[in-house]
Design a protein around this motif. Structure first.
Motif, PDB file in Angstrom:
ATOM      1  N   THR A 312       0.818  -1.211   0.000  1.00  0.00           N
ATOM      2  CA  THR A 312       0.000   0.000   0.000  1.00  0.00           C
ATOM      3  C   THR A 312       0.852   1.261   0.000  1.00  0.00           C
ATOM      4  O   THR A 312       2.036   1.242   0.322  1.00  0.00           O
ATOM      5  CB  THR A 312      -0.919   0.017   1.227  1.00  0.00           C
ATOM      6  OG1 THR A 312      -0.120  -0.125   2.413  1.00  0.00           O
ATOM      7  CG2 THR A 312      -1.911  -1.134   1.168  1.00  0.00           C
ATOM      8  N   LYS A 313       0.193   2.342  -0.346  1.00  0.00           N
ATOM      9  CA  LYS A 313       0.848   3.638  -0.423  1.00  0.00           C
ATOM     10  C   LYS A 313       0.870   4.307   0.953  1.00  0.00           C
ATOM     11  O   LYS A 313       0.003   4.103   1.776  1.00  0.00           O
ATOM     12  CB  LYS A 313       0.113   4.551  -1.412  1.00  0.00           C
ATOM     13  CG  LYS A 313      -0.052   3.964  -2.812  1.00  0.00           C
ATOM     14  CD  LYS A 313      -0.918   4.871  -3.668  1.00  0.00           C
ATOM     15  CE  LYS A 313      -1.166   4.275  -5.045  1.00  0.00           C
ATOM     16  NZ  LYS A 313      -2.068   5.127  -5.857  1.00  0.00           N
ATOM     17  N   GLN A 314       1.860   5.135   1.165  1.00  0.00           N
ATOM     18  CA  GLN A 314       1.942   6.012   2.335  1.00  0.00           C
ATOM     19  C   GLN A 314       1.774   5.237   3.641  1.00  0.00           C
ATOM     20  O   GLN A 314       2.335   4.168   3.817  1.00  0.00           O
ATOM     21  CB  GLN A 314       0.900   7.135   2.181  1.00  0.00           C
ATOM     22  CG  GLN A 314       1.131   7.991   0.939  1.00  0.00           C
ATOM     23  CD  GLN A 314       0.036   9.010   0.732  1.00  0.00           C
ATOM     24  OE1 GLN A 314      -1.001   8.992   1.375  1.00  0.00           O
ATOM     25  NE2 GLN A 314       0.267   9.933  -0.201  1.00  0.00           N
ATOM     26  N   GLU A 358      -4.987   2.427  -0.799  1.00  0.00           N
ATOM     27  CA  GLU A 358      -4.467   3.237   0.292  1.00  0.00           C
ATOM     28  C   GLU A 358      -5.316   3.074   1.548  1.00  0.00           C
ATOM     29  O   GLU A 358      -6.516   2.799   1.479  1.00  0.00           O
ATOM     30  CB  GLU A 358      -4.405   4.715  -0.107  1.00  0.00           C
ATOM     31  CG  GLU A 358      -5.735   5.382  -0.343  1.00  0.00           C
ATOM     32  CD  GLU A 358      -5.579   6.863  -0.659  1.00  0.00           C
ATOM     33  OE1 GLU A 358      -4.440   7.352  -0.717  1.00  0.00           O
ATOM     34  OE2 GLU A 358      -6.616   7.525  -0.840  1.00  0.00           O
TER      35      GLU A 358
END
Length: 513
Positions: A312-314, A358
């Protein structure tokens, strides 16, 4: 046997050792000698299983962990279910069905005990009212850590841990309103079943129930996937246990077990993870493996059986076990609570957006109410209803009386390593720290008596609203709020709405204690 030696069950049911034996054997020991040692260990496991097979087949009522007398129990409930952890809860969208689990109370010398096995609590998620129903038939033993789903108002129950150990029995209960009595049926399924285990996950897809992972006994017969023993479980009486990454499919039309051959990068063995189904994909997040509680996210394509690790992002949630993961739309999953590697209970909530890949932290008003080993169900109104669970560290037995099994005091005994077990099994259930209610604990392989555990089990309902309420719901709430003012106009309402209003007025319990 060296503590670091890993034992795995590979494809085709063959046991194999971990990479390079993980430093667990001498450099002079050849592969043949290592295999002989491993086979001897497996033989010991199988002999122990055979000697206990007859005992574990049926659980007699008098052999269960004692519970209070029925009349006393009714007085304590006061219209709502008792506080509990390790229970199951499933929903048909309108009602939530709660069964099993355990709670704290000093009863006949025990400080944890299983909840009655012959009752189902039903929570109407629209009006917030509990009702209790007795069940008959092939009633399952009182258990914790079972796995359950509801499909077409039929409750399916598999696995769990009772007073004699793990089980792999499969039960079903028809909860349709047309049936005057709720009756359990134990289903004798065809094919090779999963091993006896608890704290596993399940996905529902078409007419299939797909079970993943868990913590329990070494499997009988050939299994596809990996099984890894918990080394600490060999030092205790009873059968040793371990983690697995097995995928088993049960066809609910033929009641036949099969095991698909999966491809792609599969998750590590784990237990106390959380699963959710969206479309033709099954998602799994976190769980415990050995001493770690993970925050990885995987999906399994339920048509092609291909695993995919999702990076996943961030930011993303902390690693955890004993949490809940609930599908709330065709594009979103809702994560709540759990227990960290640092043994901290969690109250945070997150939404995972599938299309954007996200995590988004969800702000709510229950930040002071952590939960672990709870349940969560989605309503037709877009709400997630969380029930029960533990509000503090299951290992923080502040008032525990730690005495050796033989009566001698233990040296270097710390409450942070206590694992709770049932008296008859005496086996380390470390799928995640405290597995079942008991009067006996294991302290790094040493048996001890357990005093007042002080575990904060809950019977409170927490409701998370993830979308605006429907117009009908808002109108019913307004009529309820201005009951006296609008009572003269009720005769104008359709019968089904009038019935809903009467149910709301009759409801006198919405949140437990």
């Amino acid at each position: 046997m060296p503590r670091s030696l890993r034992r795995r069950l590979g494809h085709g049911g063959r046991a194999r050792l971990g990479p390079a034996l993980r430093g667990g054997t001498s450099a002079r020991e050849g592969p043949g000698e290592a295999d002989i040692r491993l086979r001897r260990r497996m033989l010991t496991v199988r002999e122990a299983r055979l000697s206990m097979a007859d005992d574990n087949e049926e659980l007699l009522a008098e052999e269960e962990v004692p519970a209070p007398a029925e009349d006393r129990f009714e007085q304590l409930e006061n219209g709502s279910p008792a506080e509990r952890s390790g229970h199951v809860a499933v929903t048909d969208g309108h009602c939530m069905f709660v069964w099993g689990g355990y709670k704290n109370a000093q009863v006949r010398g025990f400080y944890d005990f299983y909840l009655p096995r012959d009752e189902i609590w039903i929570y109407d998620m629209e009006i917030g009212r509990w009702t209790k129903h007795r069940t008959t038939g092939d009633v399952p033993p009182s258990m914790s850590g079972s796995c359950a789903v509801c499909v077409d108002r039929v409750l399916y129950l598999f696995g769990g841990h009772h007073a004699r150990g793990n089980t792999n029995k499969f039960y079903m209960l028809n909860s349709r309103p047309s049936r005057p009595v709720l009756q359990w049926v134990r289903v004798e399924c065809q094919g090779v079943p999963p091993s006896s285990k608890d704290k596993l996950g399940v996905w529902v897809y078409r007419n299939k129930l797909i079970f993943f992972g868990g913590y329990g006994y070494y499997p009988e017969g050939e299994q596809i996937g990996t099984f890894e023993f918990d080394e600490t479980s060999f030092g205790n009486s009873g059968l040793p246990r371990g983690w697995n990454d097995h995928v088993h499919v049960l066809d609910t039309e033929t009641f036949t077990w099969t095991q698909p051959v999966t491809t792609g990068k599969s998750p590590s063995p784990r237990a106390a993870h959380a699963c959710a189904t969206v479309g033709n994909r099954g998602y799994v997040f976190g769980g415990r493996y050995r001493e770690s509680r993970m925050n990885d996210l995987y999906s399994l394509h339920l048509d092609t059986w291909e695993w995919q690790e999702i990076i996943t992002k961030q930011t993303c949630p902390l690693g955890r076990s004993w949490h809940s993961l609930t599908p709330v739309s065709s594009d979103h999953l809702f994560l709540f609570g759990g227990f960290t590697t640092e043994k901290q209970p969690l109250s945070d909530a997150w939404i995972y957006c599938i299309s954007r890949n996200e995590w988004i932290q969800f702000e709510h008003s229950y930040s002071e109410k952590p939960r672990l080993w709870h349940t969560a169900c989605a309503s037709e109104e877009g709400e997630v209803v969380v029930f029960g669970g533990c509000a503090n560290n299951l290992l923080a037995h502040h008032k525990a009386l730690l005495r050796g099994w033989s009566g001698r005091r233990l040296s270097n005994a710390t409450a942070s390593t206590v694992l709770v077990l049932v008296p008859s099994s005496l086996a380390a259930c470390r799928g995640d720290l405290q597995s079942v209610p008991a009067a006996i604990a294991v302290l790094e392989g040493c048996s001890v008596h357990l005093g007042d555990a002080g575990t904060a089990h809950s019977n409170e309902i927490l409701v998370f609203s993830l979308q605006p309420k429907s117009l009908v719901r808002l109108c019913l709430e307004a009529v309820t709020c201005f009951r006296e003012l609008l009572a003269g106009s009720w005769h104008c309402l359709p019968k089904h709405l009038l019935h809903s209003l009467h149910q709301r007025f009759a409801s006198n319990n919405t949140s437990g204690s």
